[in-house]
Design an enzyme around this catalytic site. Structure first.
Site, PDB file in Angstrom:
ATOM      1  CB  VAL A  91      -2.276   9.876   6.567  1.00 57.97           C
ATOM      2  CG1 VAL A  91      -2.177   8.563   6.204  1.00 57.97           C
ATOM      3  CG2 VAL A  91      -1.784  10.131   8.047  1.00 57.97           C
ATOM      4  CB  SER A 110       4.008  -5.103  -0.320  1.00 57.76           C
ATOM      5  OG  SER A 110       3.130  -5.689  -0.326  1.00 57.76           O
ATOM      6  CB  SER A 137       9.849  -4.588  -8.353  1.00 60.19           C
ATOM      7  OG  SER A 137       9.028  -3.984  -9.557  1.00 60.19           O
ATOM      8  CE1 TYR A 180       0.835  -2.659  -4.131  1.00 57.70           C
ATOM      9  CE2 TYR A 180       1.951  -4.663  -4.202  1.00 57.70           C
ATOM     10  CZ  TYR A 180       1.761  -3.816  -3.421  1.00 57.70           C
ATOM     11  OH  TYR A 180       1.187  -3.399  -2.298  1.00 57.70           O
ATOM     12  CB  ALA A 188      -2.372  16.205  -3.014  1.00 63.12           C
ATOM     13  CG  ASP A 240      -7.015   9.835  -1.206  1.00 67.01           C
ATOM     14  OD1 ASP A 240      -6.660   9.029  -0.402  1.00 67.01           O
ATOM     15  OD2 ASP A 240      -7.632   9.133  -2.190  1.00 67.01           O
ATOM     16  CB  ILE A 265      -4.527  -5.172   4.152  1.00 68.59           C
ATOM     17  CG1 ILE A 265      -3.112  -5.488   4.561  1.00 68.59           C
ATOM     18  CG2 ILE A 265      -5.629  -4.559   4.617  1.00 68.59           C
ATOM     19  CD1 ILE A 265      -2.503  -6.285   5.860  1.00 68.59           C
ATOM     20  CB  THR A 272      -8.002  -2.664   1.547  1.00 67.89           C
ATOM     21  OG1 THR A 272      -6.786  -2.639   0.586  1.00 67.89           O
ATOM     22  CG2 THR A 272      -7.668  -2.415   2.863  1.00 67.89           C
TER      23      THR A 272
END
Ligand code: NAD
Length: 243
Positions: free
Chosen positions: A10, A141, A157, A155, A61, A36, A188, A190
């Protein structure tokens, strides 16, 4: 348990939606590789997940460093000997207007949101092809469908490109037994959405989504219940946009 004995990578797994995916996958029996560049949160999450029962591993990473992306696939596969699921979740967003957009900003967004996703997916399909199966789930998205409400043109595009690339990869990877689908979230709760102007969203279900709302759809696409699906884009937006 829907993912018993599965191995899942993930990206952007340390926070937000990726973190909810890691927790849900772990709860469903998967061994999770949390990838991450946030080493503090990612390392802690992997330790916490391992302590709950199923082994997890943190892979540090920076996916904006494109020359290292294929190495991430190799390292992830080496850790547990194979890879069953890849969730391409890492992404960045901004609210810069078209008038103020710089090409440095544009390239930064495209680097992580689409180029890294392309390189990692290609490397992982090659690894999964040796197994004859695998599932890749990309984070699109709603902005990639409607042009965006609060976000930069880079973002929205880049996320339209994710939706399109999902279909391109699905066609390419099917012959290897690898399925490629995407989840397309609305707004969402976050860190990413903290600067969004919520008064511009009229959501029929009456609330913002949670990371867990999105993780549930991703779990479905990672599980055997989606075995006849590829190239699909699953909307998770509370009815804000119906396609
Ligand atoms: N939050 C929303 O409203 C929303 C809506 C639609 C789509 N999405 C998409 O969902 C995904 C997750 O978003 P989120 O809201 O959880 O964001 P978030 O900012 O909470 O989490 C993103 C994670 O990605 C990691 N990351 C960022 N750049 C990285 C890099 N170069 N290398 C490695 N890791 C990196 C971050 O450290 C973080 O852990 C993104 O692809 C985003 O575009 C989010």
């Amino acid at each position: 348990m829907l993912l018993k004995d599965k191995i899942a990578l993930v990206t952007g797994g340390a926070n937000g939606i990726g973190r909810a995916v890691c927790e849900l996958f772990n709860h469903q029996g998967a061994r999770v590789i949390v990838c991450d560049f946030d080493a503090a949160a990612g390392g802690q999450l992997a330790d916490d997940l391992s302590a709950r029962g199923t082994e997890a591993f943190f892979l540090h990473a920076d996916l904006s460093r494109l020359d290292g992306v294929e190495g991430v696939a190799q390292q992830a596969c080496k850790r547990f000997g194979r890879l069953d699921v890849l969730v391409n979740n890492a992404g960045i967003c901004n609210t810069v207007s078209i008038d103020e957009m710089t090409m440095e900003q544009w390239d930064r967004t495209y680097g992580i949101n689409i180029k890294a996703l392309f390189l990692l997916s290609r490397a992982v399909v090659h690894l999964m092809s040796a197994q004859g199966n695998g599932k890749i789930i990309n984070l699109g998205s709603m902005a990639g469908r409607n042009g965006g409400v609060s976000v930069g043109a880079d973002y929205s595009s880049s996320k339209a490109a994710v939706i399109n690339l999902t279909r391109t990869f699905a066609g390419y990877a099917a012959k290897y037994g690898v399925q490629v689908n995407s989840v397309v979230p609305g707004v969402i709760q976050t860190r990413m959405s903290q600067d969004f102007d919520l008064s511009r969203y009229n959501i029929p279900l009456g609330r913002m989504g949670t990371p867990e709302d999105v993780a549930g759809a991703i779990l479905f696409l990672a599980s055997e219940f989606s075995d006849y699906m590829t190239g699909s884009c699953v909307d998770v937006n509370g009815g804000f946009m119906m396609s």
